[in-house]
Design an enzyme around this catalytic site. Structure first.
Site, PDB file in Angstrom:
ATOM      1  N   SER A 116      39.173  29.552  40.878  1.00  8.61           N
ATOM      2  CA  SER A 116      38.064  30.463  40.630  1.00  8.61           C
ATOM      3  C   SER A 116      38.050  31.041  39.223  1.00  8.61           C
ATOM      4  CB  SER A 116      38.074  31.607  41.656  1.00  8.61           C
ATOM      5  OG  SER A 116      39.311  32.293  41.641  1.00  8.61           O
ATOM      6  N   HIS A 128      37.700  39.008  39.223  1.00  8.42           N
ATOM      7  CA  HIS A 128      37.423  37.701  38.628  1.00  8.42           C
ATOM      8  C   HIS A 128      36.750  37.849  37.265  1.00  8.42           C
ATOM      9  CE1 HIS A 128      38.503  36.089  42.546  1.00  8.42           C
ATOM     10  NE2 HIS A 128      38.536  34.891  41.991  1.00  8.42           N
TER      11      HIS A 128
END
Length: 294
Positions: A50, A276
């Site tokens: 990710s 993230h």
């Protein structure tokens, strides 16, 4: 929270967000030595987890459940390279095992995209192996209430006499080496670039509103984070491929900083999944890669 629970939670959240968004279309000899300039790339394949897929960085592409961005670093790099065929196989939640086996139903193993005519491969992987990332962002914050000024996560990880996360990261290095060998077997002419991880937690100070760790666990999280990206760097050295030093570039851009490259604990559906990368981090990583390509 183990990594599978973290993955399922992330997938559920991304699926809910995705129903409100429109998926965008994808952007479209002798072995090369590390550092050799590639003026034109015939086939570029991007692999990774990710931190390479960049879920929710605009624009989201569902991609069979891999939830990757059309503006992740690989897409940005591809648009700057003349005349390339680009295949993005990055997938949120991937670990090293997902390079050689299907991660999701109907999703081919990432390495299946690497063919003999591939001449550039970027790979960012390792954080999900043995639940390292899931532990740091899932379990560790949940322990803050038990000892806000201590280091309950570090203490738990060392409760059996060996630090579980640091030991896991040491094993991950060997798996990354194996993955690079598999890439080179499939594409012996390819230039391979291992992409490290950015700094997530600050080296000094705390920001529990954004990163709800116990005060003493900030240092521990930073230690594990740095050891992980060092493992990637060592794997690059062992296999004689390029290393993209995102750790060094991200100094001063941790979650707590005035100019963060990484999102905090609250998902922003228009910018990034929690914990993230933001678009600015992906653009910075792309610039590092392009600079090394020359």
């Amino acid at each position: 929270m183990n990594i599978r629970q973290h993955r399922l939670g992330a997938v559920a959240l991304l699926t809910a967000v995705a129903t409100a968004l429109v998926a965008a279309p994808t952007a479209q000899g002798a072995p090369r030595a590390p550092g050799e300039t590639i003026a034109t790339v015939s086939r570029y394949v991007a692999l990774g987890d990710s931190y390479s897929a960049a879920p929710l960085v605009p624009t989201l592409q569902i991609a069979g459940g891999c939830f990757r961005s059309t503006n992740n670093y690989a897409n940005v790099v591809s648009r700057a390279l003349p005349g390339d065929t680009f295949v993005d196989r990055t997938c949120s939640g991937a670990d090293t095992a997902d390079l050689t086996a299907s991660q999701l139903p109907g999703t081919p193993a990432q390495l299946s995209a690497v063919t003999a005519d591939t001449d550039l491969v970027t790979l960012g992987i390792g954080g999900n192996d043995e639940s390292v990332f899931g532990t740091l962002v899932g379990l560790c914050p949940s322990l803050r209430a038990s000892d806000p000024t201590g280091a309950p996560c570090r203490d738990l990880m060392r409760s059996d006499g060996q630090d579980r996360l640091l030991a896991a990261v040491a094993r991950t290095e060997d798996r990354i080496v194996e993955v690079v060998a598999a890439i080179e077997e499939r594409a012996p002419r390819a230039r391979v670039m291992l992409v490290g991880y950015p700094q997530i937690a600050p080296s000094q100070g705390t920001c529990p509103g954004l990163l709800p760790l116990a005060d003493g666990d900030y240092h521990y999280a930073n230690q594990v984070n740095k050891r992980l990206t060092t493992a990637v760097r060592h794997a690059a050295a062992r296999t004689h491929v390029d290393y993209v030093d995102v750790w060094q570039a991200s100094q001063g851009h941790d979650v707590c900083s005035a100019d963060p490259w990484i999102n905090g604990q609250v998902t922003d559906p228009t910018r990034a999944l929690n914990y993230h990368p933001f678009a600015n981090e992906q653009a910075a990583v792309a610039a590092l890669i392009l600079d090394q390509l020359g």
